[in-house]
Design an enzyme around this catalytic site. Structure first.
Site, PDB file in Angstrom:
ATOM      1  N   LYS A  61       0.825  -1.206   0.000  1.00  0.00           N
ATOM      2  CA  LYS A  61       0.000   0.000   0.000  1.00  0.00           C
ATOM      3  C   LYS A  61       0.864   1.262   0.000  1.00  0.00           C
ATOM      4  CE  LYS A  61      -1.026   0.466   4.926  1.00  0.00           C
ATOM      5  NZ  LYS A  61      -2.057   0.611   5.933  1.00  0.00           N
ATOM      6  N   ARG A  62       2.084   1.139   0.476  1.00  0.00           N
ATOM      7  CA  ARG A  62       2.987   2.303   0.484  1.00  0.00           C
ATOM      8  C   ARG A  62       3.524   2.602  -0.919  1.00  0.00           C
ATOM      9  NH1 ARG A  62       2.088   5.133   4.939  1.00  0.00           N
ATOM     10  NH2 ARG A  62       1.263   3.616   6.380  1.00  0.00           N
TER      11      ARG A  62
END
Ligand code: GLU
Length: 513
Positions: A269-270
């Site tokens: 998700k980063r």
């Protein structure tokens, strides 16, 4: 293995845990389940796996439902839809699991364990001291722990009575090969000696993922488990549990990982913020962090699905553009690939552009109007906005480009490409620009055809080159040489606006170079 017998109707489930927003990989899992169900006239089920109360995130379930709704991946059964196999939230099925854990204890495939966190930590330390760097609760240690295998019935009863640290663990047999038959990967074998005695029921009376997952897959009559590769190692435990319960296991298909754009490692998700693209379908706020979504970033849901379906599957030829209906027809589990699929954001934008081109203007109107509201543009008619859509749709990747790449339609340019202007503008052509402008002012009808005739006609009649005139006109009106065809752009902007900009810039721009 993928053959579906005529008596069995396909039932598949998407089983997210509401521990956060749905990642784009989760959308792909949901999509493949949906396609498989629809292809076989089966049932697509949503089951919320919320037994881990410590990881529960408020709003996550709603997010999952909303996101899949946006994509048009509608469930046949689920917490909202209901169905004959409900409830569809595991927290609402709590009582069911206990009974099954007890059944495994009775049949000798599970046992009570009363170890505290400190007991477990001490065991890990002891094992490490012996040189075992991956200590786990298994045959090598279970005899030295506080569990019902090492206690009298009275002791067990006393512990149960006390109710502290009561868990149920699976009793993993030794020296066995556990074979998973996976539709994507073929036979995958684990040695049972690699498996730990997993906790299946926790002190709070809640099952862990493993027990709840298979009890529900069985009791909801799931025929195919289609899920991410990260669950493959758990499947060995699951296969054993199916055997202990004497249940037929569903067919398994583990989907390849979605990789970072660099091809190295799993997309996280980063990575969205790092590489500048969305990894969530819709916006998600996590404390201070705001993660943007494909929706807000101006993607059409069908384009995202089309992009995703090809991350790990292909239709067997080089067809790329597929509607959801076409995907349903073409989909089959045996064309899912084993190797990880690289997330290529340029490809996502390409699909989006193709979908813009193929979507009727009227269907894009609401979306473009929303974009314009976002940029404080108001007072435009639907006809005008539709005109912009028509001219711009081949030149946009994402919805915001209908504003960002087309600002000159909404207001006078705030910047001018003076570098190109300097190259193209010749003072001796000033009289020609005036003459062309006069021609435009005198037009009876303001449309592309008439505008073209005036400008091209003048250039031809006076032996001028297009290159000396058109870029300058473009910069007068739009500030840039990039953009859709010039003559329809002039038509859409309207006579008054074109003439006003032309006059103003014809007097100002030559002076500023
Ligand atoms: N609850 C698991 C997840 O969050 C489900 C895995 C499975 O499909 O079995 O992905």
């Amino acid at each position: 293995m993928t053959a579906i017998s005529s008596t069995e109707s396909v039932r598949v489930r998407f089983a997210p845990s509401p521990t956060g927003p749905l990642h784009i990989g989760g959308v792909r899992t949901a999509l493949y389940n949906y396609l498989f169900a629809k292809k076989h006239g089966g049932t697509f089920i949503l089951r919320i796996e919320d037994t881990d109360q410590t990881r529960y995130v408020e709003g996550a379930e709603k997010y999952i439902q909303d996101a899949l709704h946006w994509f048009g991946l509608h469930f046949d059964e689920g917490p909202e839809q209901g169905g004959d196999y409900g409830p569809y939230r595991q927290s609402e099925r709590k009582d069911l699991y206990k009974k099954y854990a007890e059944q495994l204890i009775k049949s000798g495939h599970a046992y009570y364990a009363f170890d505290s966190e400190q007991d477990l930590e001490a065991m890990r330390e002891r094992e490490k001291a012996k040189g075992n760097h991956t200590p786990k609760y298994d045959a090598s240690v279970r005899h030295s722990m506080k569990n019902s295998l090492n206690m009298s019935e009275a002791e067990v009863a006393a512990h149960l009575e006390k109710g502290e640290n009561v868990t149920v663990r699976l009793l993993i047999p030794q020296d066995e090969n556990v074979v998973i038959k996976d539709i994507v990967r073929g036979e995958v074998t684990f040695s049972s000696n690699e498996l730990d005695d997993k906790v299946i029921l926790k002190n709070d009376g809640m099952p862990t993922y493993h027990l709840a997952n298979i009890v529900d897959d069985h009791s909801m009559a799931i025929t195919h488990v289609i899920r991410g590769e990260e669950w493959l190692s758990s499947t060995a435990h699951h296969v054993l549990m199916y055997r202990f319960f004497e249940w037929t296991a569903p067919a398994f298909a583990h989907l390849p990982l979605i990789l970072k754009p660099t091809g190295k490692g799993k997309l996280s998700k980063r990575d969205g913020a790092k590489f500048g693209f969305p990894v969530f379908p819709m916006e998600w706020k996590d404390g201070e962090d705001l993660f943007s979504g494909f929706k807000e970033d101006g993607f059409l849901p069908d384009a995202v699905l089309n992009f995703l379906v090809l991350l790990g599957w292909n239709p067997g030829d080089d067809t790329e553009m597929m509607s959801l209906e076409e995907m349903c027809k073409a989909f089959s589990l045996d064309r899912i690939v084993k190797s990880g699929a690289r997330f290529d954001f340029d490809k996502a934008k390409w699909f989006n552009q193709q979908y813009f081109i193929n979507t009727p203007n009227a269907d894009l109107l609401v979306m473009v109007k929303d974009v314009l509201v976002k940029y404080n543009v108001d007072g435009l008619t639907d006809d005008f906005i539709s005109g912009v859509i028509e001219l711009m749709k081949e030149r946009v990747d994402v919805a915001d480009d209908f504003y960002n790449n087309a600002t000159f339609f909404y207001h006078e340019p705030s910047e001018y490409d003076l570098k190109t202007f300097r190259k193209k503008y010749k003072a001796e052509n000033a009289e020609h620009f005036d003459a062309i402008l006069a021609g435009l002012e005198g037009l009876d009808t303001w449309d592309t055809e008439a505008i073209t005739q005036v400008i091209k006609g003048y250039i031809g009649d006076n032996g001028l080159s297009f290159g000396a005139i058109l870029p300058v006109v473009r910069i007068y009106i739009t500030g840039t040489v990039k953009g859709p065809d010039l003559f329809p752009t002039l038509e859409l902007l309207g006579r008054e606006e074109v003439i006003a900009r032309w006059k103003k810039n014809a007097s100002q721009l030559p002076e500023s170079v």
